[in-house]
Design an enzyme around this catalytic site. Structure first.
Site, PDB file in Angstrom:
ATOM      1  N   ASN A  78       0.092   5.814   0.033  1.00  0.00           N
ATOM      2  CA  ASN A  78      -0.826   6.944  -0.141  1.00  0.00           C
ATOM      3  C   ASN A  78      -0.051   8.251  -0.203  1.00  0.00           C
ATOM      4  OD1 ASN A  78      -1.207   5.897   2.844  1.00  0.00           O
ATOM      5  ND2 ASN A  78      -1.886   8.016   3.004  1.00  0.00           N
ATOM      6  N   ASP A  79      -0.309   9.225   0.616  1.00  0.00           N
ATOM      7  CA  ASP A  79       0.129  10.604   0.407  1.00  0.00           C
ATOM      8  C   ASP A  79       1.600  10.772   0.021  1.00  0.00           C
ATOM      9  OD1 ASP A  79      -2.283  10.622   1.739  1.00  0.00           O
ATOM     10  OD2 ASP A  79      -1.715  12.120   3.204  1.00  0.00           O
ATOM     11  N   GLU A 128      -7.407  18.633   5.227  1.00  0.00           N
ATOM     12  CA  GLU A 128      -6.147  17.909   5.319  1.00  0.00           C
ATOM     13  C   GLU A 128      -5.097  18.440   4.342  1.00  0.00           C
ATOM     14  OE1 GLU A 128      -7.046  13.523   6.599  1.00  0.00           O
ATOM     15  OE2 GLU A 128      -7.944  13.872   4.644  1.00  0.00           O
ATOM     16  N   TRP A 157       0.820  -1.209   0.000  1.00  0.00           N
ATOM     17  CA  TRP A 157       0.000   0.000   0.000  1.00  0.00           C
ATOM     18  C   TRP A 157       0.857   1.264   0.000  1.00  0.00           C
ATOM     19  CZ3 TRP A 157      -5.124   1.581   0.148  1.00  0.00           C
ATOM     20  CH2 TRP A 157      -5.347   2.889   0.584  1.00  0.00           C
TER      21      TRP A 157
END
Length: 498
Positions: free
Chosen positions: A57-58, A249, A55
């Protein structure tokens, strides 16, 4: 359901369970057979950055340093699901061709980030690179900033041990340990420091019950001792994206052209505001607002490149069910780098960085009837269309060669001269009467990055069950299409394990 970062945070109470599942998955997926399976997956991109497995993400702390581009990003080393957040690290000389480095930062047992090293930003202090980031640990409900998970977020700093940025030494205690006294917030994360005169400033993302997303402004002279200044930005009643747990965010604030830009992400989308900044009063007055990308794109982060251009990165999310990407063994990717600029009217413009052109093979230039069908071999290529909207309606359909699934559709109807329709959604596209509209697409494995007129971006995920296939681009309409150029693009890895 959108796999937004906000939803993952709200569900973080299940991270311990995920970690247990992740350990068994890691063991089951180890070995050459797992790597072969990933390398043969036609849905994996061939020229977008993503880890070899699991995985992501950001984007975190992207920086050009000592002749190299460094990208860090949120990473679960155990499985293709969110959990146990580390900072992974990749290095490039051109923002396109990447090589993976060891994990840069991991949670410290007993430390303020023992439950996860969350998102943050790079800075340079006294000739050394540092990272300001959010650490997360379990806490009492009273001290929690993520109430439904009893997690406490604090702002932390780590300094690079060398110019390769291969490892970092963390300051033991948080530099911002809690929200201002008496302030009840939803969320407290994502620092993004900038230097102004003798002071460092950073926004901190949060939200207030019954108000929604907000940004707190702090300042410091040394990056170690911080004081709260004011509420820097806040949801206005006219801003439609709102839920009771809404947090603005991944904020970022910077100058661009003759204005300032504020970026933030909420409710599954990344937003921008442009306007004017009073550096004495520390007041930002937004004049225009928009969405950075209408598709699977979240938590953007920017940096300056070697020439001083403002480069925009974003996390391209999965839109398939969690069971499918967990089984696939990988989830998420980084967008291509986009160069940002400011139009005279205060709206943002963006285009894919020219470095991506180094991937191009031989150009295929088509006109007339031959331009009506374009084939992107193996879903690994680029196409640029140029059309005049005043000459009549047109439609561009992108579909699978074998599956015949319609992956994306762009349409212009002269009855709506100020709009373009993407997957049926009308989006404003104001252009000059005789201006040629450019439609630029990058197609890679299971993602389309579409930019229309440097004004509208839409990142679309598509999936199919059949073996590898070509993407077919079909143009419908008479007289509007001036030209189309397409290229096959060279993979940045021979194994798809980019």
């Amino acid at each position: 359901m959108s796999n937004s970062r906000r939803r993952f945070l709200r569900n973080a109470a299940g991270a311990a369970t995920l970690a247990g599942v992740a350990t068994s998955m890691e063991a089951a997926a180890s070995g050459a057979s797992a790597a072969d399976s990933l390398a043969q997956d036609p849905l994996r991109p061939q020229y977008h950055l993503l880890p070899a497995k699991n995985w992501m993400n950001d984007p975190n702390g992207p920086i050009y340093w000592k002749g190299k581009y460094h990208m860090f990003f949120q990473y679960n080393p155990h499985a293709a699901v969110w959990g146990d957040m580390h900072w992974n690290h990749a290095v490039s000389e051109d923002m396109i061709h990447w090589r993976h480095m060891p994990v840069a930062m991991a949670p410290t047992p007993g430390g303020p980030d023992e439950e996860g090293v969350f998102s943050g930003t790079a800075f340079v202090q006294n000739g050394k690179v540092g990272m300001m980031y959010t650490g997360v640990k379990k806490s009492s409900l009273k001290e929690a900033t993520i109430k439904d998970s009893s997690l406490c977020e604090t702002q932390c700093i780590a300094m690079a041990n060398d110019d390769d940025l291969s490892s970092f030494t963390k300051i033991a205690e948080p530099v911002i340990a809690k929200p201002p006294a008496g302030m009840q917030v939803n969320g407290f994360r994502d620092p993004s420091p900038w230097k102004q005169g003798d002071w460092w400033y950073t926004p901190i993302a949060c939200g207030f019950p019954d108000i929604g997303g907000s940004l707190l402004l702090y300042r410091s002279r040394d990056l170690r001792s911080w004081e709260f200044v004011k509420i820097f930005a806040q949801r206005e009643p006219s801003f439609e994206a709102y839920m009771p747990w809404d947090v603005w965010e991944c904020p970022e604030f910077f100058a661009l052209g003759n204005r300032h830009v504020l970026l933030f992400s909420t409710m599954g989308k990344a937003f921008w505001q442009t306007g004017h900044f009073d550096s004495e009063k520390l007041t930002f007055t937004p004049e225009r607002m928009g969405i950075l990308d209408y598709g699977s794109y979240y938590a953007p982060k920017t940096q300056l490149d070697a020439k001083g251009n403002r480069i925009l990165w974003g996390w391209i999310q999965e839109s398939r069910p969690i069971a499918e990407y967990k089984s696939a063994g990988w989830a998420g990717m980084m967008s291509l780098p986009r160069v940002m600029s400011m139009a005279a009217d205060g709206t943002l413009r963006y285009k894919v960085a020219e470095a991506a052109q180094t991937l191009r093979g031989e150009a295929k230039q088509l006109r007339g009837q031959a331009a009506k069908i374009v084939r992107i071999t193996g879903c690994c290529g680029e196409a640029v269309y140029r059309a005049r909207r005043q000459r009549g309606s047109f439609r561009l359909v992108i579909e699978g060669e074998r599956s015949r699934d319609r992956w994306m559709e762009l349409e212009f109807d002269p009855s709506y001269p100020e709009s373009v329709f993407i997957d049926g959604r009308p989006l404003k596209l104001s252009m000059g009467k005789d201006e040629v509209v450019e439609i630029r697409l990058h197609i890679d494995g299971s993602v389309i990055e579409l930019i229309v007129g440097e004004r509208i971006a839409w990142t679309k995920r598509f999936y199919y069950d059949s073996p590898a296939q070509d993407a077919v681009l079909r143009w419908e309409g008479d007289g509007s299409l001036e030209s189309v150029v397409s290229w096959s693009l060279k993979p940045i890895s021979a194994t798809r394990l980019t």
